[in-house]
Design a protein around this motif. Sequence first.
Motif, short mmCIF file in Angstrom:
data_model
loop_
_atom_site.label_atom_id
_atom_site.label_comp_id
_atom_site.label_asym_id
_atom_site.label_seq_id
_atom_site.Cartn_x
_atom_site.Cartn_y
_atom_site.Cartn_z
N GLY A 14 26.09 11.85 11.10
CA GLY A 14 25.30 12.90 11.74
C GLY A 14 23.83 12.52 11.80
N GLU A 33 16.74 8.48 3.13
CA GLU A 33 18.04 8.14 2.52
C GLU A 33 17.84 7.30 1.29
OE1 GLU A 33 21.12 8.47 1.42
OE2 GLU A 33 21.97 8.59 3.45
N ARG A 34 18.75 7.48 0.30
CA ARG A 34 18.70 6.63 -0.89
C ARG A 34 18.97 5.18 -0.48
NH1 ARG A 34 22.89 9.97 -4.44
NH2 ARG A 34 23.69 10.43 -2.38
N GLY A 40 25.58 6.62 4.57
CA GLY A 40 26.12 7.86 4.03
C GLY A 40 27.45 7.71 3.31
N VAL A 41 28.05 8.87 3.08
CA VAL A 41 29.39 8.95 2.47
C VAL A 41 30.37 8.19 3.36
CG1 VAL A 41 31.28 10.60 2.10
CG2 VAL A 41 28.97 11.10 1.24
N THR A 47 35.04 7.57 4.66
CA THR A 47 35.87 7.11 5.78
C THR A 47 36.11 5.60 5.75
OG1 THR A 47 34.71 8.78 7.06
CG2 THR A 47 36.10 7.28 8.28
N LYS A 51 39.68 3.89 4.93
CA LYS A 51 40.45 3.32 6.06
C LYS A 51 40.63 1.82 5.89
CE LYS A 51 40.92 6.76 6.53
NZ LYS A 51 40.51 8.11 6.10
N GLY A 115 15.04 13.58 -0.11
CA GLY A 115 14.02 14.48 0.42
C GLY A 115 14.21 15.91 -0.08
N ASP A 309 28.85 17.31 7.59
CA ASP A 309 29.66 18.01 6.59
C ASP A 309 28.92 19.17 5.93
OD1 ASP A 309 31.49 16.09 7.19
OD2 ASP A 309 31.86 15.45 5.13
N LEU A 316 34.16 16.02 9.80
CA LEU A 316 34.69 14.69 10.13
C LEU A 316 33.53 13.81 10.58
CD1 LEU A 316 37.77 15.74 12.26
CD2 LEU A 316 37.84 14.62 10.03
N ALA A 317 33.68 12.50 10.36
CA ALA A 317 32.64 11.58 10.84
C ALA A 317 32.52 11.71 12.36
CB ALA A 317 33.03 10.15 10.46
C1 LIG Z 1 37.79 9.74 1.29
C2 LIG Z 1 37.30 10.25 2.62
C3 LIG Z 1 37.93 9.85 3.78
C4 LIG Z 1 37.47 10.30 5.02
N1 LIG Z 1 38.12 9.89 6.15
C5 LIG Z 1 37.67 10.28 7.36
C6 LIG Z 1 38.28 9.81 8.55
O1 LIG Z 1 39.24 9.05 8.50
N2 LIG Z 1 37.77 10.20 9.76
C7 LIG Z 1 36.69 11.03 9.84
O2 LIG Z 1 36.27 11.35 10.96
N3 LIG Z 1 36.09 11.50 8.72
C8 LIG Z 1 36.55 11.15 7.49
N4 LIG Z 1 35.94 11.60 6.36
C9 LIG Z 1 34.82 12.52 6.49
C10 LIG Z 1 33.51 11.79 6.82
O3 LIG Z 1 33.26 10.79 5.87
C11 LIG Z 1 32.41 12.81 6.86
O4 LIG Z 1 32.75 13.82 7.77
C12 LIG Z 1 31.08 12.19 7.28
O5 LIG Z 1 30.71 11.14 6.44
C13 LIG Z 1 30.01 13.28 7.26
O6 LIG Z 1 28.84 12.75 7.79
P1 LIG Z 1 27.42 13.39 7.49
O7 LIG Z 1 26.55 12.99 8.63
O8 LIG Z 1 27.55 14.81 7.16
O9 LIG Z 1 26.83 12.57 6.25
P2 LIG Z 1 27.50 11.87 5.00
O10 LIG Z 1 28.29 10.69 5.44
O11 LIG Z 1 28.15 12.86 4.14
O12 LIG Z 1 26.21 11.30 4.28
C14 LIG Z 1 25.19 12.16 3.83
C15 LIG Z 1 24.07 11.33 3.29
O13 LIG Z 1 22.97 12.18 3.01
C16 LIG Z 1 22.29 11.66 1.88
N5 LIG Z 1 21.54 12.74 1.22
C17 LIG Z 1 22.01 13.75 0.46
N6 LIG Z 1 21.00 14.53 0.05
C18 LIG Z 1 19.86 13.98 0.54
C19 LIG Z 1 18.50 14.31 0.45
N7 LIG Z 1 18.10 15.38 -0.25
N8 LIG Z 1 17.61 13.53 1.08
C20 LIG Z 1 18.01 12.47 1.80
N9 LIG Z 1 19.29 12.08 1.93
C21 LIG Z 1 20.20 12.85 1.29
C22 LIG Z 1 23.39 11.13 0.99
O14 LIG Z 1 22.87 10.11 0.14
C23 LIG Z 1 24.39 10.60 2.00
O15 LIG Z 1 24.21 9.23 2.17
C24 LIG Z 1 36.36 11.17 5.09
C25 LIG Z 1 35.71 11.56 3.93
C26 LIG Z 1 36.16 11.10 2.69
C27 LIG Z 1 35.44 11.55 1.45
#
Ligand SMILES: Cc1cc2nc3c(=O)[nH]c(=O)nc-3n(C[C@H](O)[C@H](O)[C@H](O)COP(=O)(O)OP(=O)(O)OC[C@H]3O[C@@H](n4cnc5c(N)ncnc54)[C@H](O)[C@@H]3O)c2cc1C
Length: 467
Positions: A14, A33-34, A40-41, A47, A51, A115, A309, A316-317
């Motif tokens: 995102g 970001e750290r 990210g996650v 993901t 995968k 942040g 998320d 979802l990613a």
């Molecule tokens: C095991 C697993 C399998 C998955 N498989 C799939 C899949 O097959 N297909 C799919 O579409 N999705 C999958 N997902 C879901 C997908 O990973 C998430 O939907 C997606 O990563 C969310 O993206 P996001 O942009 O919300 O950020 P995220 O990827 O959640 O990353 C958020 C980032 O924000 C940072 N952050 C947190 N707080 C702060 C702060 N205060 N200041 C600065 N940075 C901060 C964190 O360090 C992190 O790096 C899976 C998730 C998991 C856990």
Amino acid sequence: MYDFDVLVLGSGPGGQKAAIATAKLGKRAGVVERRDMVGGVCINTGTIPSKTLREAVLYLTGMSQREMYGQSYRVKDDITVSDLLVRTQHVIGREVEVTRSQLSRNHVAMLAGLGAFVDEHTIEVSDGTGRETRVTADKIVIATGTIPARPATVDFDGATIIDSDGILHLERVPQSMVVVGAGVIGIEYASMFAALGCKVTVVESRTRMLEFCDIEVVEALKYHLRDLAVTFRFGETVAAVERHTKGAIAVLESGKKIPAEVVMYSAGRQGMTDALKLENAGLNADARGRIAVDDFFRTQVPHIYAVGDVIGFPALAATSMEQGRLAAHHACGEPVNVMSKLQPIGIYTIPEISFIGKTEDELTSGRIPFEVGVSRYRELARGQIIGDSYGVLKLLVSPDDHSLLGVHVFGTGATELVHIGQAVMGCGGTVDYLVDAVFNYPTLAESYKVAALDAMNKIRQIERLAD
Ligand SMILES: Cc1cc2nc3c(=O)[nH]c(=O)nc-3n(C[C@H](O)[C@H](O)[C@H](O)COP(=O)(O)OP(=O)(O)OC[C@H]3O[C@@H](n4cnc5c(N)ncnc54)[C@H](O)[C@@H]3O)c2cc1C
């Protein structure tokens, strides 16, 4: 004058897409970001590792080749954690590099640390070494994602009792595992470990799993997982987990005791909002750490957006990326469409599942008539060639206007195949297009034509009888 036009918190799918879309529009973008979490996650713990692990499991176990070469076929007999992690670490490393390079190529400033809001236009970035920097932005996008939810009563130790992040730190492939929670993440890992020969028990308090999916597909998945020695305990709750030197015992409320080398909790996720000091910006989060947004991803403070998320379903990613792009475009004053409701769901179990549109149950309860067209992989030349005899594609078709109401796929390539249905549905096409289309041969895509002919034959039969 602010330091940035748009400042993004978090570099997951995102945040990344929000920052790049901002930069492409010629605005000044920054991402907080750290240092060790770029991507990210999604790239580091969710993901991408899961995968890649699945791909390594499929390759090393030789599972997908056993219909051809016999049940004892293996690429490697003794699969170790390092066999699995070598591929995972390689892909994570490459993906982090790709992300870094995309951000730097687009002149997105990277601010290392976490942040927190000072006020509604100011963010304090703490780099973890005690150094703090303040930056200001006209618009802010929160994309901080989630962490695994951990029930307070469970004593996680990262080795015997773990959450889904702990999978990547296991020292060996366990011989037995209890998976608590049959959600998407729980069931994906349950299938991978079952394929590795681990004896998996899935405990789920609900009486069904993946209830948003087609019921026949879920039944087929359960059949396959049982065949890999997975035991399901539906309608059961884990009351306690006892840790012992050689493993753990999951004690269910019903009194059953399940011994296992590892207990993995997959009990939902918690929004990463605690450290954000949302109150300083006039914002808040719900009990699960989620932030409420409108159709354009604006929070209740209109120049602060939230995507991914941290805003909850579908988490979802795939959707997070699009939310990021739309939020950035809206923030930069570009015209944007509301996000399409027609989105595919992909579940990377073994075998995999994917669908788009409605399920039979949803159509039935909505009193929407439909006809079903089915194609089985074993009747396709490609199905025979790759040794997939169980795959199936199902089309749900309106007998009135022939529109596609849903597409459900189970088996090899399901998560790719679904996009053909998505394109037809998204462009307002009908099953007639699939009946007339010529597909490459031999392919799995051909299943669309076979299922379309099946649906049309059934519709025609009713029309003929009713004449
Ligand atoms: C095991 C697993 C399998 C998955 N498989 C799939 C899949 O097959 N297909 C799919 O579409 N999705 C999958 N997902 C879901 C997908 O990973 C998430 O939907 C997606 O990563 C969310 O993206 P996001 O942009 O919300 O950020 P995220 O990827 O959640 O990353 C958020 C980032 O924000 C940072 N952050 C947190 N707080 C702060 C702060 N205060 N200041 C600065 N940075 C901060 C964190 O360090 C992190 O790096 C899976 C998730 C998991 C856990």
